[in-house]
Scaffold this active site. Structure first.
Site, PDB file in Angstrom:
ATOM      1  N   GLY B 286       0.777  -1.076   0.034  1.00 42.13           N
ATOM      2  CA  GLY B 286      -0.015   0.195   0.055  1.00 42.13           C
ATOM      3  C   GLY B 286       0.859   1.011   0.045  1.00 42.13           C
ATOM      4  CB  SER B 287      -0.254   4.849   0.851  1.00 36.65           C
ATOM      5  OG  SER B 287      -1.287   4.609   0.675  1.00 36.65           O
ATOM      6  CB  VAL B 288       4.668   2.360   3.209  1.00 37.26           C
ATOM      7  CG1 VAL B 288       4.110   2.362   4.594  1.00 37.26           C
ATOM      8  CG2 VAL B 288       4.412   0.801   2.517  1.00 37.26           C
ATOM      9  CG  PHE B 289       5.259   0.409  -2.661  1.00 37.08           C
ATOM     10  CD1 PHE B 289       5.123  -0.599  -1.808  1.00 37.08           C
ATOM     11  CD2 PHE B 289       6.151   0.202  -3.873  1.00 37.08           C
ATOM     12  CE1 PHE B 289       5.777  -1.837  -1.994  1.00 37.08           C
ATOM     13  CE2 PHE B 289       6.692  -1.055  -4.021  1.00 37.08           C
ATOM     14  CZ  PHE B 289       6.736  -1.994  -3.080  1.00 37.08           C
ATOM     15  CE  LYS B 290      -0.138   6.868  -2.413  1.00 32.97           C
ATOM     16  NZ  LYS B 290      -1.264   6.998  -1.507  1.00 32.97           N
TER      17      LYS B 290
END
Lengths: 176, 568
Positions: B286-290
Site C-alpha cells: 500500500g501507500s508506504v510505497f509512495k
C-alpha cells in the site's frame, strides 16, 4: 671385590626399582587426580551453563518489567525530564536560585535542611559556649578553637548548599 | 654337560687334550651367542615393560553409560551479551533388550520413577528385541539418580545436550529452533549450522564455550513485541509484525512477527499461522510505497518539491479507476501528495518518471528480486510480467507488487540514510558499512524525503506516530487485501514506515498490522493512521531511550522545573 661390586649393584637395583615404582605410582595417582578434576570441571561447567540459563530466564525483560511495576513506584522518564547542560541557560539557574531563596525566607520557621541541621547546632554551640559557661579562660579558648574547626567543613557545605544544591526538600509548597 | 664343562673350563684348560681344547674353543662361540640371545630377549622384555608403563591408563568407566550423541551448539547472545539460546545437559534413559532379565519387573520399576511413560508400549518394544529402546529423553538429575538406584541390568543413560531458549518467544522468530538432535532447523540456528566458522571466530563466552553474537537488542525486541501484542488485541488484528533497523549499519535491532512461537516448544513452529511474516509473507504494502515513488521521482528530477499534479479527477486506466482515500479534489503539490497520501498524485508522478525508469529504480532498491538474510531466504516477490502502464500506476501507491515487509524496509534504507543501499543483517556490523555500500540515491533526495516524512507526521496522515521529543517521520500505508480474486474493502493490511530522529536519522522502523478491525478506540476506522501509526509512536517512545536517541523538544518546553530539580 667382585662380590662387593655385585652386592652394590643388586642393592642399587633394588633402590632404583623402588624409586621407579614410587614415581610411577605417584604419576598414576596424579593422572587419576587430573581425571577427577577434569570430570569436576565438566560438572561445574554444566552447572554454570544451567545457572546462566536460569539467570537469563529470571532476567528476561518481561519479568523484570512485571516486577518493576509491582514493586517500584517509578515510571519511565519522560523526554521533558531529560535536561542536558547545554539546553539549560544561566538564567534558568538564576531563576531557580531566586525562587528557592524567596520560598526559603517565609519557610525559615520550617524544620531546617539536613545539611543545616548538622551545621547550625555546631556553630551555635561554638558561639554560645564561651558566653554561657563560666569556665577557665584556657578551656574557653580551646572550645572556641576546636568547635569552628570541627564545624568548618559542615559550615562550608551549609553556605554553598543553597547555590549548588537548591534544597527542594525544605520547600514545602506554601499555597497548597 | 657341555655347560658344566664350560663352567669348569678355566681349571681344566691345562689338563685338556688338543682335541678337547679345539672343541672348547668352538663351544665358547656358542656360549657367547647364547648369552647375546638371552641379553637381547631380556632387553626386549625390559623395553616392553617400559613402554607398557608409559601407556596411558584409561580410567574405568562408571556404571553409567556416558556418550554424548548430540552436538554441542554455540550460545547465541544479543548485542549486549544477554543469552538468547544455550545448551544444558540432560540424560536420556534407554534399555538394551538383550541384557534385560525380567521385562515386566523392569517396566514396573521404571514406571514407578517415571509415571508418565506408556508401559504397554514399552513392554511391546522390549519384546521385539534389538539393542536399543529409548525410554525417556531429557531426564532431570533426580530422576536419573532414582533410575540408577533401581540397579536394573539392561538400563543405561546417554548424556545429551539440550537446547534451551531462556527468553522464549521474545526472539523466537530470529533465533529459530533446533530439532531433537540439536540440529538447526530455522533462523540463526540454521545459519550457524551452515556457517560453522561463525562460532569459531567468535570470542568465547563466560565459561569458555563458543558464542555467536547477534545484532538484536533484547530490550528493544521485547518492547516491540509487547507493543505489537497490545496492538493486536486492541485493533483485533489477525497478525502483526515489526522491525527496527539501524540505517547506517543495516543491523536489525529487533524483528517481531506475531503470532510467534516459543522455540522451547518446537512443535509450535510447525503451525502455519506462526510463520515469520516479515520474511516469509509477501504483501501488497500500500501507500508506504509512495515513499519510494516520490524518492524515485525526486532523484531522477522528473518532479521537484515544487511540482504540482491535478488530483481533482479520478484516474481511469482501462477498467480500473484510481481514486483518493483522503481526496482533496484539487491540484496538489508534491508534499501535499505525500502527506494526504494521494493515489492519483503518486500515480502521475510515477508516469512522469516513466515506466522503465520506475521499474529500474525499484530494481535498484532490490524489490524485484529475491532477498535473503542470515535468518533465511525471504519469499520471492510477486512481480507483474509484463510490466505495463497500469502496473506502474498501481505500484506507485503500493498495489500490484507483492514484497516481504523486511524487503520493503531494506529498500527504504537508502531513502533515509543519504542514499546508501545498506543490506540488513542480523550480525553485528560497524556503522562504517554505509560508506562501503553502493550509493543509489542522491544525498539531497534523502534529505528531502526526511523532510517530507517529518511533515507527514506533523501535519499529515501520520500524526499519531509522533513520539514526543523524538522527531519521528513516517508514512502510513493502508492496502486492501485480495480475497479470492477481488480487492476486499473490509480486510486491510495497514503499515507504518517510520524513521527517527529526522534531523539526524538513526533508526528505521516498519510496523504492519494484518486485518485490523474498526474498533471504538479508533473511532470505527481501520486505516493505518489510527492503528499502525499510534503503535509505531508507542514503540518509538519506549525504544528511543534504550537505543540512546536523545530527546529534543522545542526550546520553551525544556523546563527546569520541580521534577527536574528533585532529581538533582
Amino acid at each position: 671385590m667382585l662380590r662387593f661390586v655385585n652386592i652394590c649393584l643388586v642393592l642399587a637395583l633394588v633402590a632404583f626399582a623402588y624409586v621407579i615404582y614410587e614415581g610411577k605410582y605417584e604419576a598414576r595417582a596424579l593422572d587419576e587426580d587430573i581425571d577427577g578434576l577434569r570430570k569436576n570441571i565438566e560438572t561445574e561447567r554444566d552447572a554454570v551453563a544451567e545457572l546462566r540459563a536460569e539467570w537469563s530466564l529470571l532476567n528476561r525483560p518481561e519479568r523484570i518489567e512485571r516486577l518493576a511495576e509491582k514493586h517500584l513506584k517509578l515510571v519511565p522518564a519522560r523526554p521533558t525530564q531529560l535536561v542536558t547542560l547545554d539546553t539549560v541557560s544561566e538564567s534558568d539557574f538564576e531563576r531557580v536560585r531566586t525562587e528557592t531563596a524567596d520560598e526559603s525566607l517565609p519557610a525559615a520557621s520550617a524544620p531546617p535542611t539536613k545539611v543545616k541541621s548538622v551545621a547550625v547546632p555546631g556553630v551555635a554551640s561554638a558561639r554560645a559556649a564561651p558566653a554561657d559557661d563560666d569556665l577557665p579562660a584556657s578551656t574557653k579558648t580551646i572550645t572556641v578553637k576546636t568547635v569552628p574547626i570541627k564545624a568548618g567543613p559542615a559550615a562550608q557545605a551549609a553556605s554553598t548548599a543553597p547555590v549548588a544544591i537548591p534544597p527542594p526538600v525544605t520547600v514545602s509548597p506554601p499555597e497548597e | 654337560m657341555r655347560l658344566r664343562l664350560l663352567a669348569r673350563d678355566p681349571h681344566m684348560s691345562a689338563a685338556a687334550s688338543p682335541a678337547e681344547r679345539a672343541y672348547l674353543a668352538k663351544s665358547r662361540h656358542r656360549y657367547r651367542l647364547a648369552c647375546l640371545a638371552f641379553a637381547l630377549s631380556f632387553l626386549a622384555i625390559a623395553l616392553r615393560l617400559v613402554s607398557l608403563g608409559f601407556a596411558a591408563v584409561e580410567p574405568a568407566a562408571g556404571g553409567i553409560h556416558d556418550i554424548s550423541t548430540t552436538v554441542h551448539r554455540p550460545d547465541i547472545l544479543d548485542r549486549n551479551g544477554r543469552l538468547l539460546a544455550t545448551d544444558i545437559k540432560g540424560a536420556t534413559l534407554y534399555a538394551d533388550p538383550a541384557k534385560v532379565i525380567d521385562r515386566d519387573e523392569l517396566v514396573e520399576q521404571v514406571a514407578s520413577v517415571l509415571p508418565d511413560i506408556n508401559t504397554a508400549e514399552l513392554l511391546e518394544k522390549l519384546k521385539q528385541g534389538g539393542r536399543f529402546v529409548a525410554i525417556k529423553r531429557e531426564l532431570t538429575p533426580q530422576q536419573q539418580a532414582e533410575i540408577y538406584e533401581l540397579g536394573q541390568p539392561g538400563l543405561g543413560f546417554i548424556e545429551e545436550y539440550r537446547r534451551v531458549y531462556p527468553v522464549g518467544a521474545t526472539a523466537g522468530q530470529v533465533v529459530g529452533y533446533v530439532n531433537v538432535d540439536n540440529k538447526g532447523l530455522a533462523g540463526i540456528e540454521k545459519f550457524i549450522d551452515d556457517n560453522p566458522q561463525l562460532a569459531m571466530s567468535a570470542p568465547e563466552n563466560a565459561v569458555g564455550g563458543e558464542a555467536v553474537t547477534l545484532s538484536l537488542d533484547l530490550g528493544v525486541q521485547h518492547v516491540v513485541r509487547e507493543e505489537l501484542v497490545k496492538a493486536m488485541a486492541t485493533y483485533q488484528a489477525k497478525a502483526a509484525a515489526g522491525v527496527v533497523i539501524d540505517i547506517k549499519s543495516g543491523e536489525v535491532m529487533a524483528l517481531v512477527s506475531l503470532p510467534d512461537y516459543d522455540p522451547n516448544h518446537r512443535e509450535q513452529a510447525l503451525d502455519k499461522d506462526r510463520l515469520n511474516r516479515m520474511t516469509s509473507g509477501v504483501y501488497e504494502m500500500g501507500s508506504v510505497f509512495k515513499v519510494l515513488t516520490v524518492a524515485g521521482a525526486l532523484d531522477a528530477g522528473s518532479s521537484s518539491l515544487r511540482s504540482s499534479y491535478d488530483a481533482s479527477q479520478p484516474l481511469h486506466v482501462g477498467k480500473f479507476t484510481i481514486e483518493d482515500f483522503h481526496g482533496k479534489k484539487r491540484r496538489l503539490t508534491v508534499p501535499e501528495i505525500f502527506i494526504y497520501s494521494s493515489n492519483i498524485g503518486a500515480a502521475k508522478m510515477a508516469l512522469d518518471l516513466g515506466i522503465d525508469r520506475h521499474r529500474a529504480f525499484l530494481g535498484k532498491l532490490g524489490l524485484l528480486s529475491r532477498f535473503s538474510t542470515e535468518i533465511g531466504e525471504n519469499a520471492a516477490p510477486i512481480v507483474p510480467s509484463p510490466w505495463e502502464r497500469v502496473n506502474t500506476i498501481t505500484i506507485a501507491f503500493g498495489h500490484g507488487l507483492s514484497v516481504t515487509p523486511l524487503q520493503l524496509a531494506a529498500a527504504a534504507l537508502p531513502v533515509v540514510n543519504g542514499g546508501f543501499a545498506v543490506t540488513p543483517t542480523f550480525l553485528p556490523r560497524s556503522r562504517m558499512a554505509r560508506q562501503q555500500s553502493p550509493s543509489v540515491l542522491k544525498p539531497a533526495t534523502s534529505q528531502a524525503m526526511l523532510q517530507l516524512m517529518r511533515l507527514n507526521v506533523l501535519k499529515g496522515t501520520g500524526k499519531r506516530a509522533d513520539a514526543e521529543g523524538y522527531r519521528v517521520g513516517g508514512k502510513t500505508g493502508t492496502a486492501e487485501k485480495v480475497v479470492g480474486r477481488h480487492y476486499e474493502g473490509a480486510s486491510l493490511l495497514t503499515s507504518f514506515l517510520a524513521v527517527f530522529p529526522t534531523d539526524a536519522p538513526e533508526y528505521l522502523m516498519l510496523v504492519m498490522l494484518d486485518e485490523p478491525k474498526r474498533v471504538p478506540e479508533t473511532h470505527n476506522e481501520a486505516t493505518a493512521g489510527v492503528n499502525a501509526a499510534p503503535t509505531t509512536g508507542a514503540i518509538i517512545e519506549r525504544i528511543a531511550p534504550i537505543l540512546g536517541v536523545a530527546p529534543k523538544l522545542p526550546g520553551d518546553q525544556h523546563k527546569f522545573d520541580e521534577k527536574v530539580l528533585a532529581s538533582y
